[in-house]
Scaffold this motif. Structure first.
Motif, PDB file in Angstrom:
ATOM      1  N   UNK A   1      10.780   3.083   5.394  1.00  0.00           N
ATOM      2  CA  UNK A   1      11.118   4.405   5.889  1.00  0.00           C
ATOM      3  C   UNK A   1      12.070   5.112   4.933  1.00  0.00           C
ATOM      4  N   UNK A   2      13.024   4.356   4.419  1.00  0.00           N
ATOM      5  CA  UNK A   2      14.033   4.954   3.533  1.00  0.00           C
ATOM      6  C   UNK A   2      13.465   5.347   2.172  1.00  0.00           C
TER       7      UNK A   2
ATOM      8  N   UNK B   1       0.863  -1.177   0.000  1.00  0.00           N
ATOM      9  CA  UNK B   1       0.000   0.000   0.000  1.00  0.00           C
ATOM     10  C   UNK B   1       0.901   1.229   0.000  1.00  0.00           C
ATOM     11  N   UNK B   2       0.598   2.198  -0.858  1.00  0.00           N
ATOM     12  CA  UNK B   2       1.467   3.363  -0.974  1.00  0.00           C
ATOM     13  C   UNK B   2       0.614   4.606  -1.155  1.00  0.00           C
ATOM     14  N   UNK B   3       1.248   5.752  -0.861  1.00  0.00           N
ATOM     15  CA  UNK B   3       0.639   7.060  -1.094  1.00  0.00           C
ATOM     16  C   UNK B   3       1.648   7.894  -1.862  1.00  0.00           C
ATOM     17  N   UNK B   4       1.186   8.495  -2.966  1.00  0.00           N
ATOM     18  CA  UNK B   4       2.040   9.322  -3.802  1.00  0.00           C
ATOM     19  C   UNK B   4       1.589  10.764  -3.711  1.00  0.00           C
ATOM     20  N   UNK B   5       2.571  11.644  -3.715  1.00  0.00           N
ATOM     21  CA  UNK B   5       2.269  13.060  -3.862  1.00  0.00           C
ATOM     22  C   UNK B   5       2.017  13.361  -5.330  1.00  0.00           C
TER      23      UNK B   5
ATOM     24  N   UNK C   1       3.812   0.854   2.759  1.00  0.00           N
ATOM     25  CA  UNK C   1       3.549  -0.147   3.800  1.00  0.00           C
ATOM     26  C   UNK C   1       4.747  -1.069   3.984  1.00  0.00           C
ATOM     27  N   UNK C   2       4.842  -1.713   5.165  1.00  0.00           N
ATOM     28  CA  UNK C   2       5.992  -2.595   5.441  1.00  0.00           C
ATOM     29  C   UNK C   2       6.112  -3.768   4.471  1.00  0.00           C
ATOM     30  N   UNK C   3       5.051  -4.095   3.757  1.00  0.00           N
ATOM     31  CA  UNK C   3       5.117  -5.230   2.829  1.00  0.00           C
ATOM     32  C   UNK C   3       6.156  -5.043   1.743  1.00  0.00           C
ATOM     33  N   UNK C   4       6.626  -3.798   1.558  1.00  0.00           N
ATOM     34  CA  UNK C   4       7.605  -3.538   0.515  1.00  0.00           C
ATOM     35  C   UNK C   4       8.939  -4.225   0.810  1.00  0.00           C
ATOM     36  N   UNK C   5       9.173  -4.581   2.088  1.00  0.00           N
ATOM     37  CA  UNK C   5      10.423  -5.281   2.422  1.00  0.00           C
ATOM     38  C   UNK C   5      10.485  -6.622   1.695  1.00  0.00           C
ATOM     39  N   UNK C   6       9.441  -7.405   1.873  1.00  0.00           N
ATOM     40  CA  UNK C   6       9.419  -8.720   1.225  1.00  0.00           C
ATOM     41  C   UNK C   6       9.120  -8.591  -0.264  1.00  0.00           C
ATOM     42  N   UNK C   7       8.326  -7.607  -0.634  1.00  0.00           N
ATOM     43  CA  UNK C   7       7.916  -7.430  -2.018  1.00  0.00           C
ATOM     44  C   UNK C   7       9.096  -7.041  -2.906  1.00  0.00           C
ATOM     45  N   UNK C   8       9.860  -6.018  -2.455  1.00  0.00           N
ATOM     46  CA  UNK C   8      10.927  -5.519  -3.310  1.00  0.00           C
ATOM     47  C   UNK C   8      12.285  -5.411  -2.645  1.00  0.00           C
TER      48      UNK C   8
ATOM     49  N   UNK D   1       4.975   9.258  -0.301  1.00  0.00           N
ATOM     50  CA  UNK D   1       4.800   9.862   1.023  1.00  0.00           C
ATOM     51  C   UNK D   1       4.466   8.803   2.070  1.00  0.00           C
ATOM     52  N   UNK D   2       4.112   7.641   1.644  1.00  0.00           N
ATOM     53  CA  UNK D   2       3.896   6.519   2.557  1.00  0.00           C
ATOM     54  C   UNK D   2       4.075   5.228   1.764  1.00  0.00           C
TER      55      UNK D   2
END
Length: 843
Positions: A243-244, A218-222, A231-238, A228-229
């Motif tokens: 945070x970085x 889940x993400x939020x784009x400006x 979700x933690x799932x990006x660790x396993x996803x990509x 701008x946000x």
């Protein structure tokens, strides 16, 4: 105070009844107290507002409000109810009560003062009274002397009820009422705000719990496309740290240039058209190869009025793999059905085409129709289908149900008609219903064109009938061949001895008139046996390379004598005819039989023609010989202007002993003899005739590439000189053996006589002188003449042989044709023919 009823939202105003709802006026003593209370109430409202603004705990806020209401009203206990639903109030806070409330949820019902007050949103004050009908039981048990019930809400909607009471005071002062009613209005707004904040925090917790535990990102784009946000799932996803990645541009994650363009276009649509967008990209992870991902974005208006993009990204590698497998399966399926020679199509319940193969397109093209479209009505796409087919499809859609889920159903039926060219057509359709939950949703139809099969079966039936007729003729041929063989053995001594008798007596001898008819009858019987053998294809042929024109011209004088003067014979002989391999005497026999038949068919005379030609056979040039192998042939055609034949006569023309002639000298073997000789020469014969239009018999003989030349002419008997020759005679029939012995001895030959194979071998062994020729029957008991000749010639390499037989089996020849260098004489033969044959072999 005016409140909106929560049930029907109608604005109601009610006045308390006398004696139960106190509204006492203020006296002079109360005036100073009221001023002090106003100042205290204002201070309390300020403190309550500060307390409520600094807390987010709904329960604490409710208890704070209840305490403030008790303080401002001078009451010593209270309760707070909040609406749980439209008909029930739930107890959420209590202060100062001696007894625990017996009811935690109060059902708002019609009829009671409490319910009426709540429903109308009006405050209700109960003071000291002796009337039990208006004094609740709970007040009596608790010792309550006065009670204030104040519904509160927000935006004209009641959300709860504030109840404050006193164990000591018997009434609710006017100033307290004013303070309580003002406090109730403040409490309604505060609790509404807090409930909204609680709901919002709960929603945020659920949203965060959902986003942080989703496998999808889940993400939020400006608006500029930066994160701008995430979700933690990006660790396993990509393989990225969420945070970085804050502030990273979306181009960081696209593996292809076209994906970046696709993302920018999607962002523009989201910001300008304010609608959701879903698209695929090749996602670039941090530490592994790119993989396909699906992004779905939603435009979202923030509290400051700006637009951000909220979205979800998921890994669709498995879906892509399945889609690729499905496409491969569909391609394989499509290739498979397109490779079928049979038309295949699928229709739905509305009789619309949902699938078809190339053969179906070709099938329509045969009827002059173009390629159909998916969705076309079947009977518009295939107007050549019979109307009954529509009823068949309706029946299957309605009635076809499987016995179990593993069963399949197919319905086969066919129809016949004519194709666009008017030819017969036989079509079979097989219909297989596709079932879903026990109902037919599709029907797969496989079309088979059975026209060729039906025609082949018809031809097969015709060939079987012809084969049966051929076998019938062959069985008759074997029968007549056997009869001719036995008959020849009996005729040989009759002809031989009658010929010897005639040679010894003069024509004036009284016995001459008796012997002459015997000899003539024997010759006619011999001719009959020759015809029987020719019909049965048992006659031994001596094949030579010969010229059909020469045979015809040599025989012409005899042919003209046979047909008579009232029939005009025309010879239409081609120039340079191809040679053929034939027995010249049997070709003469064919011509004699055909002209004799034509003569009998023209009792009043007419024209008769003999035609020869070189023919290259194919179905277009010679359509009457469809079963004959293609190639080059020499044609012999005899045409007459006779009475002709009807169909029944033509069908039986080649049968032996069948004749339409009156009783007379005819044997009924003319055309059957011709048929047998033609087939023995590997040729073919066709009869064309109609009543009153004459008859034409066409014969095709295979062209000869090479063969033996015609035999040299034999010298007449009187020119033969008998030298000192020894002949070994081997014949199992005693009468024939005695006749041959006498004839050979009279001609000056030395004769060794044997009645069987063993005796012949014994004579060969004991005879010390030369043996010049073996004269042997072909068929012998327990042996044959060829075998005996081969055994004797091992020690006598110069030994000659002459085979004689009335029924020559394939012992000395191949399929009735003599091998080169083999001499044969067919029984019954004349003594002159025997002597000439011996002279030709020995001299």
């Amino acid at each position: 105070m005016h409140q909106e009823n929560p049930g029907n939202h109608a604005e109601i105003k009610e006045t308390p009844q006398p004696g139960t709802i106190a509204a006492a006026p203020l006296d002079k003593a109360d005036s100073g107290q009221a001023a002090n209370m106003d100042e205290s109430f204002l201070r309390l409202q300020r403190d309550l507002a500060v307390a409520l603004s600094s807390t987010s705990d709904l329960d604490l806020a409710v208890r704070t409000c209840l305490g403030a209401a008790m303080e401002c009203s001078g009451m010593d206990c209270g309760l707070v109810y909040l609406y749980e639903d439209d008909r029930s109030l739930k107890l959420v806070a209590t202060l100062g009560l001696v007894l625990e409330p017996s009811i935690s949820t109060y059902q708002v019902q019609q009829g009671s003062h409490f319910s009426s007050a709540i429903q109308m949103g009006q405050p209700l004050y109960l003071e000291n009274s002796t009337s039990s009908s208006i004094r609740p039981r709970e007040m009596h048990d608790e010792g309550i002397r006065s009670l204030a019930i104040l519904p509160f809400g927000h935006m004209k909607k009641t959300i709860g009820c504030l109840c404050v009471a006193s164990h000591e005071r018997s009434n609710v002062a006017h100033a307290s009422r004013i303070a309580l009613e003002g406090m109730a209005a403040q409490i309604g707004g505060a609790i509404t705000r807090l409930k909204s904040e609680v709901a919002l925090r709960s929603s945020e917790r659920r949203y965060r719990l959902l986003t942080e535990n989703l496998k999808d990102v889940v993400f939020v784009l400006a608006q500029d496309g930066t994160l701008s946000y995430c979700s933690p799932a990006v660790r396993e996803f990509g393989g990225y740290d969420p945070e970085e990645e804050i502030g990273a541009h979306m181009s960081r994650y696209t593996a292809r240039h076209e994906d970046l363009e696709k993302s920018q276009m999607a962002l523009q649509i989201l910001l300008t058209e304010r609608r959701p967008v879903t698209f695929d990209i090749l996602y670039r992870p941090k530490d592994r190869p790119p993989f396909p991902a699906e992004l779905t974005g939603f435009p979202f208006q923030e509290s400051d009025g700006t637009i951000s993009i909220h979205g979800v990204m998921r890994d669709i590698s498995e879906r892509k793999r399945i889609e690729a497998a499905l496409r491969a399966s569909e391609n394989l399926y499509r290739t498979t059905i397109d490779a079928l020679d049979e038309p295949v199509f699928v229709i739905d319940t509305e009789f619309r085409l949902t699938l078809y193969n190339r053969a179906f397109v070709s099938w329509r093209a045969y009827y002059g129709l173009g390629e159909p479209s998916i969705g076309d009505q079947l009977f518009e796409a295939c107007p050549f289908l019979p109307l009954k087919a529509q009823e068949d499809y309706k029946t299957i859609f309605i009635d076809a149900e499987p016995i179990s889920r593993h069963d399949t159903i197919s319905v086969s039926n066919g129809f016949s008609g004519n194709d666009p060219s008017g030819n017969d057509q036989h079509i079979q359709t097989r219909k297989i219903p596709v079932l879903k939950k026990g109902r037919t949703t599709r029907i797969v139809t496989v079309v088979r064109d059975l026209t060729k099969q039906v025609i082949a079966q018809k031809k097969r039936h015709e060939l079987e009938e012809r084969l049966q007729a051929t076998r019938k003729l062959e069985s008759i041929g074997r029968l007549v061949g056997g009869i001719a063989h036995e008959f020849s053995n009996q005729l040989s001594p009759i002809l031989g001895y009658s010929e010897l008798a005639l040679m010894k007596m003069s024509e004036d001898d009284p016995l001459h008139s008796y012997i002459q008819p015997i000899w003539q009858a024997g010759n006619r019987a011999r001719d009959l046996t020759q015809q029987l053998l020719a019909f049965g294809r048992k006659q031994m042929l001596q094949m030579y390379q010969t010229d059909l024109n020469r045979i015809t011209t040599d025989l012409e004088p005899m042919l003209r004598r046979i047909i008579g003067e009232d029939i005009t014979l025309h010879l239409r002989l081609c120039k340079n005819p191809w040679p053929l391999l034939a027995d010249p005497s049997q070709i003469q026999q064919i011509l004699l039989n055909l002209l004799a038949n034509s003569r009998d068919a023209m009792p009043h005379g007419g024209n008769l023609s003999i035609e020869t030609a070189n023919v290259t056979h194919d179905t277009h040039q010679v359509p009457s010989f469809k079963d004959l192998p293609r190639g080059r042939y020499v044609m012999l055609k005899v045409t007459d202007a006779g009475i002709g034949m009807d169909k029944s006569t033509r069908n039986r023309a080649f049968e032996p002993f069948y004749t339409t002639k009156e009783r007379g000298p005819s044997t009924g073997l003319g055309l059957s003899t011709v048929h047998g000789l033609v087939q023995q020469h590997n040729g073919a014969i066709h009869l064309h005739s109609s009543p009153g239009e004459g008859t034409a018999v066409t014969i095709l003989f295979p062209r000869c590439a090479q063969g033996k030349d015609s035999p040299p002419p034999q010298p007449p008997p009187e020119a033969m000189e008998v030298a000192d020759k020894t002949i070994l005679l081997l014949e199992d029939d005693a009468a024939v053996r005695n006749l041959l012995q006498e004839v050979l001895l009279k001609r000056g030959y030395r004769v060794l006589v044997a009645g069987d194979a063993a005796e012949a071998l014994r004579m060969d062994h004991v005879h010390t002188g030369p043996i010049h020729l073996l004269l042997t029957d072909v068929i012998l008991p327990h042996s044959n003449g060829k075998e005996i000749y081969e055994r004797i010639s091992r020690n006598r390499p110069d030994l000659k042989v002459l085979f004689i037989s009335g029924y020559p089996a394939n012992v000395i020849g191949h399929h009735g044709v003599l091998e080169q260098g083999v001499y044969f004489l067919h029984k019954p033969f004349t003594l002159g023919s025997l002597i000439r044959k011996l002279q030709a072999i020995l001299h």
